[in-house]
Design an enzyme around this catalytic site. Structure first.
Site, PDB file in Angstrom:
ATOM      1  N   GLY A  49       0.835  -1.203   0.000  1.00  0.00           N
ATOM      2  CA  GLY A  49       0.000   0.000   0.000  1.00  0.00           C
ATOM      3  C   GLY A  49       0.867   1.250   0.000  1.00  0.00           C
ATOM      4  O   GLY A  49       2.105   1.173   0.032  1.00  0.00           O
ATOM      5  N   ASP A 104       3.562  -2.668   8.271  1.00  0.00           N
ATOM      6  CA  ASP A 104       2.538  -2.637   7.227  1.00  0.00           C
ATOM      7  C   ASP A 104       1.564  -1.488   7.490  1.00  0.00           C
ATOM      8  O   ASP A 104       1.516  -0.933   8.598  1.00  0.00           O
ATOM      9  CB  ASP A 104       1.776  -3.984   7.235  1.00  0.00           C
ATOM     10  CG  ASP A 104       1.095  -4.280   5.905  1.00  0.00           C
ATOM     11  OD1 ASP A 104       1.004  -3.373   5.057  1.00  0.00           O
ATOM     12  OD2 ASP A 104       0.660  -5.428   5.719  1.00  0.00           O
ATOM     13  N   ASP A 107      -6.223  -0.311   6.682  1.00  0.00           N
ATOM     14  CA  ASP A 107      -7.318   0.545   6.200  1.00  0.00           C
ATOM     15  C   ASP A 107      -7.974   1.271   7.358  1.00  0.00           C
ATOM     16  O   ASP A 107      -8.358   2.429   7.249  1.00  0.00           O
ATOM     17  CB  ASP A 107      -8.371  -0.299   5.471  1.00  0.00           C
ATOM     18  CG  ASP A 107      -7.784  -0.949   4.241  1.00  0.00           C
ATOM     19  OD1 ASP A 107      -7.040  -0.273   3.521  1.00  0.00           O
ATOM     20  OD2 ASP A 107      -8.044  -2.143   4.025  1.00  0.00           O
ATOM     21  N   GLY A 118      -6.531  -4.886   3.306  1.00  0.00           N
ATOM     22  CA  GLY A 118      -6.980  -5.472   2.052  1.00  0.00           C
ATOM     23  C   GLY A 118      -7.508  -4.463   1.059  1.00  0.00           C
ATOM     24  O   GLY A 118      -7.861  -4.821  -0.071  1.00  0.00           O
ATOM     25  N   GLY A 119      -7.535  -3.180   1.481  1.00  0.00           N
ATOM     26  CA  GLY A 119      -7.960  -2.137   0.547  1.00  0.00           C
ATOM     27  C   GLY A 119      -7.115  -2.149  -0.717  1.00  0.00           C
ATOM     28  O   GLY A 119      -7.584  -1.815  -1.807  1.00  0.00           O
ATOM     29  N   GLY A 120      -5.868  -2.567  -0.558  1.00  0.00           N
ATOM     30  CA  GLY A 120      -4.961  -2.640  -1.714  1.00  0.00           C
ATOM     31  C   GLY A 120      -4.912  -4.031  -2.330  1.00  0.00           C
ATOM     32  O   GLY A 120      -4.021  -4.327  -3.121  1.00  0.00           O
ATOM     33  N   GLU A 126      -0.364 -10.489   2.999  1.00  0.00           N
ATOM     34  CA  GLU A 126      -0.130  -9.693   4.215  1.00  0.00           C
ATOM     35  C   GLU A 126      -0.423 -10.516   5.465  1.00  0.00           C
ATOM     36  O   GLU A 126       0.323 -10.477   6.445  1.00  0.00           O
ATOM     37  CB  GLU A 126      -1.013  -8.446   4.201  1.00  0.00           C
ATOM     38  CG  GLU A 126      -0.558  -7.413   3.183  1.00  0.00           C
ATOM     39  CD  GLU A 126      -1.523  -6.253   3.051  1.00  0.00           C
ATOM     40  OE1 GLU A 126      -1.059  -5.164   2.705  1.00  0.00           O
ATOM     41  OE2 GLU A 126      -2.734  -6.425   3.282  1.00  0.00           O
ATOM     42  N   LYS A 144      -7.397   6.921  10.083  1.00  0.00           N
ATOM     43  CA  LYS A 144      -7.657   5.485  10.122  1.00  0.00           C
ATOM     44  C   LYS A 144      -7.856   4.917  11.525  1.00  0.00           C
ATOM     45  O   LYS A 144      -8.219   3.755  11.672  1.00  0.00           O
ATOM     46  CB  LYS A 144      -6.505   4.757   9.430  1.00  0.00           C
ATOM     47  CG  LYS A 144      -6.449   5.077   7.933  1.00  0.00           C
ATOM     48  CD  LYS A 144      -5.324   4.345   7.296  1.00  0.00           C
ATOM     49  CE  LYS A 144      -5.377   4.467   5.787  1.00  0.00           C
ATOM     50  NZ  LYS A 144      -4.203   3.852   5.162  1.00  0.00           N
TER      51      LYS A 144
END
Ligand code: 5RP
Length: 246
Positions: A49, A104, A107, A118-120, A126, A144
């Site tokens: 991301g 990492d 979202d 998981g937005g990306g 991941e 966020k």
């Protein structure tokens, strides 16, 4: 009812730009802070991301400046390509037993440090790398960090064969599922060639139960609920905020 003046329109545009600039600044601040925390002689997981990309560049700079002995594992093809372009030392995930630390993005993250990723579209790799990691640090901008994951979008990765069955199950259970598509209208495929279905996390959802229920559905490969994974959250800002799992 009147047509807005040119100044009024520019004001709105500038405000939007300022906000975007501030968001990018916070992502970079959180990433830079995390990069300073990485010890030498470790195997490091590189998230995916835009925020994670700031981190990849920041840690690469440190590795080069301080001649650090750090080998990395990527959590997506995109991150792998970025790291390789920078000349970082990459490992095949299947050749190692564990990762010392993974940094990492996320979202959305709640106050218990449970989060959605998981937005990306990289949630599967991941989660695999996070599960192998002794420590997981997440880096986010201030938008966020939230009271609750309810009402937010959760991505579920499904195999293409039978993906419709999972979709039907989600629909029948009131989750308002939607397949994810690319801008050109093609269905979005993950790095593993799977499809993604978005749902909205219901109000008052029991996250543990939801996580288990989703995983039980045949055809579901993984989902983006990351419960009890994040050990430390770093929130960007002129005053960095760090929150450790209690
Ligand atoms: C990709 C992810 C990302 O970490 C998450 O979507 C945050 O991305 P960004 O930093 O670009 O906002 O989970 O699957």
């Amino acid at each position: 009812n009147s047509i807005p003046t040119r100044e009024a329109i520019l004001n709105v545009i500038n405000q939007d730009q300022m906000t975007k600039t501030e968001i990018e600044k916070q992502k970079a601040q959180a990433a830079a802070y995390a990069a300073k925390l990485v010890p030498d002689h470790i195997v490091l997981g590189l998230g995916s991301g835009t925020t994670a990309a700031y981190f990849v560049k920041a840690i690469n700079q440190r590795i080069n400046d301080e001649h650090l002995d750090i080998q990395c594992v990527a959590t997506s093809v995109g991150t792998e390509k970025l790291a390789e372009k920078l000349g970082m030392r990459m490992l095949d995930v299947n050749t190692i037993d564990q990762v010392d630390l993974t940094v990492d993005g996320a979202d959305v993250v709640d106050h218990q440090l449970n989060g959605i990723k998981g937005g990306g579209a990289a949630l599967l790799f991941e989660k695999l790398v996070a599960d192998m990691s002794k420590q997981n640090i997440w880096i986010v901008d201030q938008r966020k960090y939230t009271d609750s994951l309810a009402g937010h979008i959760l991505t579920i990765e499904v195999i293409p064969f039978g993906g419709m069955g999972v979709f039907r199950y989600l629909k029948e259970n009131g989750y308002q599922p939607e397949f994810r598509f690319k801008d050109n209208g093609d269905i979005l495929e993950t790095d593993s060639g799977n499809y993604l279905i978005n749902i909205i996390i219901p109000k008052d959802a029991d996250l543990e139960k939801l996580s288990i229920d989703l995983k039980k559905q045949t055809g579901v490969v993984e989902h983006g609920l990351f419960l009890n994974v994040c050990d430390e959250l770093i929130i960007g800002g002129d005053q960095i905020k760090t929150i450790k799992r209690s």
